[in-house]
Design a protein around this motif. Structure first.
Motif, short mmCIF file in Angstrom:
data_model
loop_
_atom_site.label_atom_id
_atom_site.label_comp_id
_atom_site.label_asym_id
_atom_site.label_seq_id
_atom_site.Cartn_x
_atom_site.Cartn_y
_atom_site.Cartn_z
N ALA A 31 37.61 62.17 -3.81
CA ALA A 31 36.58 61.20 -3.40
C ALA A 31 36.58 60.98 -1.89
CB ALA A 31 36.78 59.87 -4.12
N VAL A 32 37.74 61.19 -1.25
CA VAL A 32 37.88 61.11 0.21
C VAL A 32 38.73 62.29 0.67
CG1 VAL A 32 37.65 58.58 0.26
CG2 VAL A 32 39.93 59.60 0.14
N ASN A 33 38.60 62.63 1.95
CA ASN A 33 39.36 63.76 2.48
C ASN A 33 40.39 63.36 3.53
OD1 ASN A 33 38.03 65.74 0.94
ND2 ASN A 33 36.30 65.70 2.36
N GLU A 34 40.26 62.16 4.07
CA GLU A 34 41.18 61.70 5.12
C GLU A 34 41.61 60.28 4.84
OE1 GLU A 34 39.92 63.90 9.18
OE2 GLU A 34 38.59 62.28 8.56
N LEU A 35 42.90 60.00 5.07
CA LEU A 35 43.45 58.66 4.90
C LEU A 35 43.89 58.12 6.25
CD1 LEU A 35 45.78 59.18 1.80
CD2 LEU A 35 43.44 58.28 1.83
N VAL A 66 46.76 54.36 12.60
CA VAL A 66 46.00 53.80 13.71
C VAL A 66 46.50 52.37 13.88
CG1 VAL A 66 43.72 53.16 14.60
CG2 VAL A 66 43.97 55.18 13.13
N GLU A 67 47.06 52.06 15.04
CA GLU A 67 47.52 50.70 15.32
C GLU A 67 46.43 50.00 16.10
OE1 GLU A 67 51.27 51.50 17.23
OE2 GLU A 67 52.32 51.38 15.31
N GLU A 68 45.83 48.98 15.48
CA GLU A 68 44.70 48.29 16.10
C GLU A 68 44.70 46.82 15.68
OE1 GLU A 68 42.36 46.93 18.24
OE2 GLU A 68 42.26 49.10 18.53
N PRO A 69 45.17 45.94 16.56
CA PRO A 69 45.25 44.52 16.20
C PRO A 69 43.93 43.77 16.28
CG PRO A 69 46.08 44.84 18.41
CD PRO A 69 45.76 46.21 17.86
N TRP A 70 42.89 44.35 16.87
CA TRP A 70 41.69 43.56 17.12
C TRP A 70 40.37 44.26 16.80
CZ3 TRP A 70 40.27 38.94 16.94
CH2 TRP A 70 39.16 38.44 17.62
N HIS A 71 40.15 45.48 17.24
CA HIS A 71 38.85 46.14 17.17
C HIS A 71 38.64 46.91 15.86
CE1 HIS A 71 37.92 44.96 21.23
NE2 HIS A 71 39.08 45.45 21.63
N ILE A 72 38.96 46.29 14.74
CA ILE A 72 38.77 46.97 13.46
C ILE A 72 37.29 47.18 13.15
CG2 ILE A 72 41.00 46.25 12.51
CD1 ILE A 72 39.50 44.12 10.87
N ASP A 73 36.42 46.36 13.71
CA ASP A 73 34.98 46.54 13.50
C ASP A 73 34.51 47.90 14.01
OD1 ASP A 73 35.63 45.45 16.07
OD2 ASP A 73 33.54 44.89 16.38
N LYS A 74 35.03 48.32 15.14
CA LYS A 74 34.63 49.61 15.72
C LYS A 74 35.15 50.77 14.87
CE LYS A 74 34.15 47.69 20.28
NZ LYS A 74 34.70 47.46 21.57
N LEU A 75 36.34 50.63 14.34
CA LEU A 75 36.88 51.68 13.46
C LEU A 75 36.05 51.80 12.19
CD1 LEU A 75 40.70 50.90 13.76
CD2 LEU A 75 39.46 52.80 14.81
N ILE A 76 35.69 50.67 11.62
CA ILE A 76 34.88 50.68 10.39
C ILE A 76 33.51 51.29 10.66
CG2 ILE A 76 33.73 49.19 8.69
CD1 ILE A 76 36.14 47.20 9.12
N ALA A 77 32.89 50.87 11.76
CA ALA A 77 31.54 51.32 12.08
C ALA A 77 31.46 52.82 12.36
CB ALA A 77 30.99 50.54 13.27
N THR A 78 32.53 53.40 12.86
CA THR A 78 32.48 54.81 13.25
C THR A 78 33.18 55.75 12.26
OG1 THR A 78 34.47 54.56 14.63
CG2 THR A 78 32.32 54.23 15.71
N ALA A 79 33.74 55.21 11.20
CA ALA A 79 34.46 56.04 10.23
C ALA A 79 33.49 56.97 9.49
CB ALA A 79 35.21 55.16 9.24
N ARG A 80 33.94 58.18 9.29
CA ARG A 80 33.13 59.19 8.60
C ARG A 80 33.07 58.92 7.10
NH1 ARG A 80 36.34 63.72 10.79
NH2 ARG A 80 36.26 64.39 8.64
N GLU A 81 32.06 59.46 6.48
CA GLU A 81 31.81 59.26 5.05
C GLU A 81 32.96 59.73 4.17
OE1 GLU A 81 28.53 60.74 1.76
OE2 GLU A 81 28.01 60.78 3.88
N ASP A 82 33.66 60.78 4.58
CA ASP A 82 34.74 61.32 3.76
C ASP A 82 36.10 60.69 4.06
OD1 ASP A 82 35.08 62.49 6.26
OD2 ASP A 82 35.70 64.42 5.45
#
Length: 179
Positions: A31-35, A66-82
């Motif tokens: 269902a996904v290819n990357e964790l 990925v160590e990210e204490p604050w900008h999780i919104d950017k990670l979510i917005a740019t994450a690929r479909e897989d």
């Protein structure tokens, strides 16, 4: 197929283990290819460094950290479909926001996180501590934290496809279908 899951529970309840197991299952099912393990903790003392290290040792090599204490919104917005993002944990993210960025910035950032979740192409599993079952804290910052975490959880639960509460390693499905 993108899916948003919220896993809540107390400290050492088994919520992170459940999130990792679900992610691995989705990978093995194709269902996904990357964790991606998105760690929001900042290890600022020896005890926290020890906790972080213990978590890292439990995960296998299929995870990208990925160590990210604050900008999780950017990670979510740019994450690929897989991709699958496991964000652990929202309460540490919220603590960082309230203590380092201020209440107004944290409330604004929460809105960005919610918007990113609503338009996200990836699968996202969010882990968070449920802190609203105890007594009302005496200190202002502690009360603010309990209030903001409760509102954060409610807002994410609205957009989530699935919400679980974990106690003693046993998940209880609050919203969505059992997998």
């Amino acid at each position: 197929m993108a899916q948003i899951q919220l896993i809540l529970g107390g400290a050492r309840s088994g919520k992170s283990r459940l999130a990792e197991q679900r992610a691995i299952l989705l990978l093995e099912q194709g269902a996904v290819n990357e964790l991606y393990y998105v760690a929001t903790a900042k290890a600022q003392d020896e005890e926290m460094k020890s906790r972080v290290f213990a978590h890292q040792m439990q995960r296998d090599s299929r995870w990208q950290l990925v160590e990210e204490p604050w900008h999780i919104d950017k990670l979510i917005a740019t994450a690929r479909e897989d991709a699958l993002l496991l964000i652990d944990c929202l309460t540490l993210w919220l603590s960082f926001g309230l203590c380092e960025m201020g209440k107004a910035a944290t409330i604004d950032k929460k809105e960005h996180v919610l918007a990113a979740l609503e338009s996200c192409a990836a699968t996202v599993i969010l882990v968070s501590n449920e802190v609203g079952h105890g007594i009302i804290p005496l200190g202002e910052l502690s009360r603010e934290f309990v209030d903001e975490s409760g509102w954060l959880h409610q807002d994410i639960a609205k957009v989530a496809d699935r919400v679980d509460f974990v106690i003693a390693g046993l998940p209880q499905c609050l919203k969505g279908q059992d997998v």
